[in-house]
Design a protein around this motif. Structure first.
Motif: not given
Ligand SMILES: C[S@@+](CC[C@H](N)C(=O)[O-])C[C@H]1O[C@@H](n2cnc3c(N)ncnc32)[C@H](O)[C@@H]1O
Length: 278
Positions: A23-29, A62-66, A90-100
């Protein structure tokens, strides 16, 4: 993990699904779909975000749009994403940390937002209302937390627009008929976004659609068309609404797979967007 079982529970209860990682991977797709990219670009133009504003993304995944929109809010602004799923947050937090970016993520239910009244300039929700028990309650909550003059942006799919072509019109018609009904969730909410918004007392200031098209698929290389459910899952939907006998499921799936291998496969799905002012 077995993609054939994906969406048994789907995005209504991500953390309970045996295939959370699928389900998480499908969000990226789905985030790479041309229709998604087109709608997000359109939304960003409509919202005209300014530094210092506060934005809420309900069902942020996963927070990419936000995170992308947070770029328009500057250091003084804030994007907050809430999602029912711990795994998504958890996935969104980890991605947003990387992207500052100025983005925060929390677990929360769209039906009961843990935010005071009138505290956001913009509230958005993408492909989430189709998974909630009461879209009307969720929209009422979004409206409650918007400040006067604030903007609401909704993007959602209407699965009754789903069309599949494997070179057999009667086959396509059965799929079409099956998709016209809402099954266990409001799967046709996309085309009702404008009514939902107006019923909540807001003024629609923009609306659009984008159609995602799949023009080929090799089932031997990828278990599902990009970002889509498996064909077994589609067959189950047809069984649910009486368009297919359970004993014909394997034949149904193999008809699609055979056509796809022979280059006779296409699918389309329309996603709707609407922006409104309170
Ligand atoms: C299809 S995903 C879309 C995620 C993201 N908005 C995007 O477009 O990439 C639907 C999301 O809604 C979340 N969700 C489902 N029911 C919810 C609810 N009642 N409250 C908050 N989030 C919910 C799911 O956990 C999932 O992350």
């Amino acid at each position: 993990m077995n993609p054939e079982q994906t969406h048994a529970l789907g995005y209504g209860r991500v953390d309970d699904d045996p295939n959370v990682s699928v389900l998480l991977g499908t969000m990226d797709e789905t985030g790479r779909w041309e229709a998604t990219l087109q709608l997000r670009r359109w939304e960003q133009e409509q919202l005209r975000l300014r530094p210092g504003q506060r934005l809420l993304d309900v069902g942020c995944g996963l927070g990419d749009a936000a995170v992308a929109l947070a770029g328009d809010l500057g250091d003084t602004g804030l994007a907050v994403g809430v999602d029912l799923s711990v795994a998504m947050v958890v996935g969104a937090r980890s991605r947003s940390r990387v992207r500052h970016r100025s983005a925060r993520f929390a677990v929360g239910d769209a039906h009961r937002l843990a935010a005071p009244d009138r505290c956001f300039d913009v509230v958005r929700s993408e492909r989430t209302l189709q998974w909630v028990a009461s879209p009307e309650t969720a929209v009422a909550e979004m409206v409650r937390v918007l400040r006067p003059g604030g903007l609401l942006s909704l993007i959602d799919t209407d699965w009754s627009t789903f069309a599949i072509d494997v070179g057999d019109s009667s086959f396509a018609q059965r799929v079409h008929d099956a998709m016209q009904v809402e099954r266990r969730r409001p799967s046709t909410i996309g085309s009702r976004l404008v009514d939902l918004i107006r019923d909540a007392g807001l003024l629609v200031v923009g609306q659009t659609t984008a159609t995602q098209r799949w023009t080929s698929w090799n089932p031997d290389e990828s278990p599902t068309p990009e970002g889509c459910f498996s064909m077994s899952s589609l067959a189950e939907d047809l069984v649910d609404v009486g368009e297919l006998d359970k004993c014909d499921v394997d034949q149904f799936v193999s008809t699609i797979h055979t056509a796809a291998r022979a280059g006779r496969f296409s699918m389309a799905l329309t996603i709707f967007g609407a922006v409104a002012v309170i």
